[in-house]
Enzyme design. Structure first.
Site, PDB file in Angstrom:
ATOM      1  CD  GLU A  40      -2.855   0.958   2.689  1.00 56.14           C
ATOM      2  OE1 GLU A  40      -3.559   1.714   2.698  1.00 56.14           O
ATOM      3  OE2 GLU A  40      -2.730  -0.037   3.440  1.00 56.14           O
TER       4      GLU A  40
ATOM      5  NE  ARG B  97       3.053  -7.498  10.781  1.00 54.65           N
ATOM      6  CZ  ARG B  97       2.429  -6.872   9.900  1.00 54.65           C
ATOM      7  NH1 ARG B  97       1.463  -7.358   9.226  1.00 54.65           N
ATOM      8  NH2 ARG B  97       3.043  -5.608   9.508  1.00 54.65           N
TER       9      ARG B  97
ATOM     10  CE  LYS C 234       2.701   0.197   5.075  1.00 53.87           C
ATOM     11  NZ  LYS C 234       2.398   0.090   3.707  1.00 53.87           N
TER      12      LYS C 234
END
Ligand code: ATP
Ligand code: MG
Length: 567
Positions: free
Chosen positions: A39, A265, A275
């Protein structure tokens, strides 16, 4: 730790490889097509490197393809700056999407058509409930949800309302399009999830063409299908969403279709990989920017001097698991040292200099010593390093009253200057505060090159730089950005920023490095012997004002720990 099991090609076995092997063997797929779907709302970090290496790596390994797809369905948060930085980072890691750069926003027309198709199938409806009401109707893990009063609208009415949503007739929050699945489903994700919402904002690529935007769960599976992705790898948080991924594709009758697989992850000690939190560090000025060498962003670690090859090795080594865990940051640093040990030229640099005057060395004499750039790799060549009467050594390589185990320079003690001569300390000069300003030594001309012909041994070998020839330099030493192993471990009412390490950056401004470094280009990486690996700063280093970032010290705590565990 036992060495992980590997396949015939020496790669670590993991469940995604096993799935692909099976799919190829059963002819469920004829080739492998993956994607990396960032993204564009921030810079990539080392966690993304894991996803990049996995997706691009698998494609490479199986002779398949990997797409770069910007998941830009959310119009407000995205930025062109991020798109460019993401491309730079993926390329830097050594991967190539060739002509397959896509944006989810490229598919807005197709996604809209699929949404109308769902309505026509009686599988989607326009709901007038507010966001809050939708939340209340959804139920809980223990209680089933309730049907919305708008759930049984006719196909015609739904189509009409959805088209008017698209035309901009309704305000934000007044209507959404929902999939019609099951309000009592044990998996809450399937309780009539929202698939389109009204957002009256411009999009960085489609401008004001749209005022309705698809939700991630609807857009992602269809984007995968449009691109003929075979294996869609995401992180574990999406496990419950897989049912919706499957529902959308199967309800629309898409075949053959992609399948989603969830893997753990990457979490790293002393590091934050989110982020949103990284943005906060930048915006609140805790770091100098996204590419601050202490940041876990790919632009940060690149500036720090971490080689792409070391990141790829690290990502292969950590493997791919189905359960989340936290990897020691020392393991990442170990991969960096291992790579740099093989590839970084050795040079001399003194970080905290004190002057040594060699009193019996002729005043105007200068000699040049040839030194190899690497002790084991002759192909790296040699350079000449000038030597003269006044040199600098490291202040802590001298002690006036040395304890037993100190083998470096001390009054009356002889040591070797690397590749130069043996010197013996005769005297020290101090200023009025008692700080040593000069160390006076004599040298033995019979020890040229740093070896004594009579076989006399010395215990210490020191690095040095000629005072007259050395280049003044700034050196930045780095430590972990967070003092705590888990930066999210905060006191009641505190913030993760309370765990920032106040000593993560030390700037040394009086360093001296050997003159061959006058040619060092920004990004050049070397080892200052005995001091660690250093990288000429990509933003601030110039031949006039050299600036070196310490990439890593020489102490490898990970390798040490591994050795201990083997014993
Ligand atoms: P963040 O939580 O940092 O915002 P994200 O998952 O929202 O991360 P995306 O841009 O959506 O970031 O991620 C792109 C891809 O990278 C996704 O496939 C995601 O699963 C993967 N990814 C992101 N963070 C990690 C991580 N820490 N470990 C492994 N993969 C990750
Ligand atoms: Mg995301």
């Amino acid at each position: 730790m036992a060495a992980p099991e590997t396949n015939e090609t020496g790669r670590v076995k993991h469940f995604i490889r096993a799935i692909i092997d099976e799919d190829l063997a059963s002819k469920a797929v004829s080739s492998v097509h993956t994607r990396f779907p960032p993204e564009p709302n921030g810079y990539l970090h080392i966690g993304h490197a894991k996803a990049i290496c996995l997706n691009f790596g698998l494609a490479e390994e199986y002779g398949g393809k990997c797409n770069l797809r910007f998941d830009d369905t959310n119009p407000v948060k995205e930025d062109v700056e991020y798109v460019e930085s993401i491309k730079e980072d993926v390329r830097w890691l050594g991967f190539d999407w060739e002509d397959r750069q896509f944006f989810a926003s490229d598919y807005f027309d197709k996604l809209y058509a699929y949404a109308e198709q769902l309505i026509e199938l009686g599988k989607a409806y326009v709901d007038d409930l507010s966001a809050e009401e939708i939340r209340q109707y959804r139920g809980t893990l223990k209680e089933p949800g309730k049907d919305s009063p708008y759930r049984n609208r006719s196909v015609e009415e739904n189509l009409d309302l959805f088209r008017r949503m698209k035309a901009g007739e309704f305000e934000e929050g007044t209507h959404v399009l929902r999939a019609k699945i099951d309000m009592a489903h044990p998996n809450i994700v399937l309780r009539d999830p929202t698939i389109y919402r009204i957002r009256k904002v411009d999009h960085h690529r489609t401008g004001d063409a749209w005022c309705i935007y698809p939700m991630y769960d609807f857009a992602h599976c269809l984007s995968d299908a449009i691109e003929n992705i075979t294996h869609s790898i995401c992180t574990l948080e999406f496990e419950n969403n897989r049912a919706l991924y499957d529902w959308v594709l199967d309800t629309l009758g898409i075949a053959p279709r992609p399948h989603q697989y969830e893997a753990a992850r990457l979490n790293l000690t002393h590091t934050i990989l989110s982020k949103r939190k990284l943005i906060q560090l930048v915006e609140e000025g805790h770091v100098s920017g996204w590419n601050d060498p202490r940041m876990p962003t790919l632009s940060g670690i690149r500036r720090r001097g971490y080689p792409a090859a070391a990141i790829r090795t690290f990502c292969e080594r950590i493997g791919v698991a189905k359960a989340n865990s936290t990897v020691e940051i020392a393991m990442l640093e170990h991969s960096v040292r291992e790579e740099l040990n093989a590839t970084a030229p050795r040079v001399l640099g003194v970080l905290d200099p004190v002057k040594v005057v060699i009193t019996n060395y002729p005043e105007d004499q200068v000699e040049e010593f040839e030194m190899p750039y690497h002790p084991e790799d002759e192909s790296m060549g040699k350079r000449k390093v000038p030597f003269a009467r006044e040199i600098y050594i490291e202040r802590d390589d001298f002690m006036e009253e040395p304890p037993k185990k100190f083998f470096r320079l001390a009054p009356g003690r002889e040591v070797r200057l690397r590749f130069a001569y043996y010197i013996t300390c005769q005297d020290v000069v101090k200023d009025e505060n008692g700080t040593i300003t000069e160390i006076h030594c004599t040298y033995d001309p019979e020890t040229k090159g740093g070896w004594s012909k009579d076989g006399r041994k010395v215990k210490g070998t020191l690095h040095w730089v000629s005072a007259q020839h050395g280049l003044p330099a700034q050196v930045r030493l780095y430590d972990h950005l967070f003092a705590k192993e888990n930066p999210m471990d905060v006191e009641e009412g505190g913030a993760f920023t309370d765990n920032l390490n106040p000593d993560s950056l030390t700037t040394l401004t009086n360093c001296v490095v050997e003159p061959s470094l006058a040619d060092a280009k920004p990004g050049f990486i070397c080892q200052f012997e005995r001091k660690g690996y250093f990288c000429a700063d990509s933003k601030e280093h110039t031949p006039e004002n050299p600036v070196f970032n310490r990439t890593a010290s020489l102490r490898d705590s990970w390798a040490k720990m591994q050795k201990k565990m083997q014993k």
